[in-house]
Structure formats: structure tokens, C-alpha cells
Enzyme design. Sequence first.
Site, PDB file in Angstrom:
ATOM      1  CG  HIS A  16      41.102  12.578  55.178  1.00 54.60           C
ATOM      2  ND1 HIS A  16      40.814  11.624  56.124  1.00 54.60           N
ATOM      3  CD2 HIS A  16      42.247  12.166  54.563  1.00 54.60           C
ATOM      4  CE1 HIS A  16      41.741  10.676  56.084  1.00 54.60           C
ATOM      5  NE2 HIS A  16      42.628  10.979  55.136  1.00 54.60           N
ATOM      6  CD  GLU A  17      43.893  14.031  51.483  1.00 48.35           C
ATOM      7  OE1 GLU A  17      45.084  14.173  51.833  1.00 48.35           O
ATOM      8  OE2 GLU A  17      43.367  12.899  51.339  1.00 48.35           O
ATOM      9  CG  HIS A  31      46.833  13.722  55.699  1.00 46.62           C
ATOM     10  ND1 HIS A  31      47.110  12.896  56.783  1.00 46.62           N
ATOM     11  CD2 HIS A  31      45.928  13.046  54.944  1.00 46.62           C
ATOM     12  CE1 HIS A  31      46.402  11.787  56.678  1.00 46.62           C
ATOM     13  NE2 HIS A  31      45.672  11.852  55.574  1.00 46.62           N
TER      14      HIS A  31
END
Length: 419
Positions: free
Chosen positions: A18-19, A22
Site C-alpha cells: 500500500h505505502e 504512494h
Amino acid sequence: METFITVVIIFGLLISFHELGHLLLAKRAGILCREFAIGFGPKLFSFKKKETVYTLRLLPIGGFVRMAGEDPELIEIKPGHRVGLIFNSHGLVSKIIINHLEKYPNAKIVTVEEADIEKDLFIKGYEQEDGELITYDLDREADYVVDEQAYQIAPLDRQFGSKSILDRFLTIFAGPFMNFLLAIIIFIIFFMIQGVPSDAPKLGQIVKGDPAAAAGLHQGDRVLKIDGHSVHSWKDVQTYVSDHPKESLTFTIQRNSQIKQVAVMTNERKVEKDGKEGYIGVYGPTKKSFLGAVTNSFQQTFFFIKQELIALKMLVTGALGINQLSGPVGIYQMTGQFVKHGFLMILSWTALLSVNLGIINLLPLPALDGGRLLFIIAEALRGKPIDPKRESLVHFIGFALLMLLMIVVTWNDIQKIFL
């Protein structure tokens, strides 16, 4: 302990992907990313690569990418401050020493008259009280040093808010997207190991204790006939068995090069509308196919997404109560159950959790990625950004409410264990 280790690995994988979404899109847009963190709380381990510090923190319940411009800068250099300046080979300031100046004997000590470390990148100051006012230009990648820790300055064009609406939207959306991508990757691995469904008239996994196992049928047996009726597909086998509950059926099978006849007494189970069907405890056959694994991974991921959306609809309409939701404690308990059933079940469970994380983060709620996307969309429609202070307040309140919901859900999980 096995469950704990599995939970840590699963959460670490979900959060990392997920990170990473980003981070990759932020760097692609030219945003300065100060830190990529897995977990919250005290640092357990960290290293710096180029301009980003990668950290592993104590509590594996989340993560973050600290992007320049999302929070106020740690240091504000005001008139009257005394700072130390260290220069690079081009004569530009490469380090701004904020405190403990005595530890940097080679630094030029300056009393600041004016400073701009975001737009024009300069510091004006005096070396002596009655000296000349001198302007010192900053390197775009200069660091300011606080308590002997270096933090790179963030020119406006490296800050999150300076980027286009599309770049900011993609940077935020990339987190949930990576969770969906992770689910697809996991299911590809799952189907490569297990195989993909096949319609060949062969027996798949045999369930222990059910009629097929009791009769001596084996996984891989090819069904030629049932009660003298030729079968040409797995669907034919399913249909015939289903239509004959509580009956003795004669299977003509081929095992290796031998032809055998095996008598099997079917069991009976209820189906919709008070109907009944027969079953013998056999899963469908599978085959190894990379293309099939990819196709089925997309289908399974979209199926999970659809089920998550249905559950959210039920929650909104009241068909599903908050007391039926599970938090970290409930997830831990369920993971323990899947651990008992082997690696493939853990894979499937991890993919489901990844889809869940992606869907939850896309909800248009403050403090979640979906809430941030909502503000970006509102900015696009209004033609100007929302007041940052108001947006920060909304996200703060939203985060507090989410923490309250987490406490309620966790309490429900604990009650389910002990009541």
C-alpha cells in the site's frame, strides 16, 4: 506463536504494498518523500537511500509515506536566529546548522536577517553585528541539521501541494490500487500451485470421510461412465451425482492404464426451495496453466471486490450491524483458523484482506485515502483548493472517529472470544 508470526508477515506485506504505491507515484511526480515507514511508534530499524529514510517501527498496524508539504516544516528560520552554514564545492549552502553550533567549527556563523528556504532559496544575514548584509544561495538539496539530524529542505516545486491535481490524485489512489494488484499477484501464485478449474471428467481432491473416499476413489481417477451412462465432462459427473441422492452408483473409472468399476453410495443434502441433491465428497479437477492462473486471479479478485461492496451496502442499510464487524483481534483469531488449513488457505485469506484494505481506504471518509481523494476532486470542481487548515481539521476529526470505531470493533471481538 505461529499465528502471531503469520499475522505480522501478512500485515507487513499489505502495508508495504500500500505505502509503496504512494511512494512510487510520489517520486514519479517529483515529490520529496522524507520517510517510508512500516508500522507506527518507536523505530526498530532504519536506513537512508538518497533522500528517503526507510523505517520499520514497533507497531505493525499501519504505515505512512511522509511527503513534503503535507505537514508544516519542522523548522522555521526567523530574523535574529543564529545559524551555521556549510558550503559545497559550488559555493552554495549545503547544510544549515540550527543548533549545537559549537560542534561544527568549520561552519560560517550568521545572524539571520531574512530567509526563504522554499521559493527563492536564500538566507540573508550578518557574520558580525556591524558587518555587511550578505545573501547566501541554497543548494536545492541542502539539509538543515537539528540535534545533529539532517532533514532535506523542500523547495515549493518538491512539495505535495504544488503538484497537479492529476499527480496528487494518482499518488493517493496508488495505495489502494497496489492492494488490488497484490491480491491479483497472490491469486496467480494460488492458482499456479493449486491449478485452475478444469471440466475434464476427472476427480479432484477427495474429502476424507465422505462416500468417494469410503468407496476407494482416488484423486486423478478419470470417470468414463456412471451406471453405464457415458460422461464427457466434470459437469456431467456433477449433474448425475446431484440427481441421484441416497443411491448406489457404479463408477467406471480409468486409473493409470487400468479400468475399474467402483460402487459409491451418495449422500444427501438440502438445497434451495426444499430440494435435495446427492454428493460424494469430491472437488472438481484442476490443471496447471499460467494463462488460466492469471485469468482466474482477476476473476477471483473482482469477486472479492464485489462481495466487499455488497457488505458495505448492507452496513449502510442496517442489514449488517457494527457488532458483526471484525477488527485486529478478530482478524488475528481468523488467521489462526486459516493457519491450521495450510499455505493455500493463508494465501487466499491474505488476498481477501488486501482487497478489504483497498476498499476501506477508498471510502470517502476523512483521514482515509478516499477522503483525501474527495478533497482533490472538490478542488478540481471548485477551481481552487480547500483551506488547508479546514482540511486538516476534518481529517483530524475523522481520524479520531475512526479510532473510536476501532475501539468499539475491538471490544466486540474480545466479547466474542470470552462470551
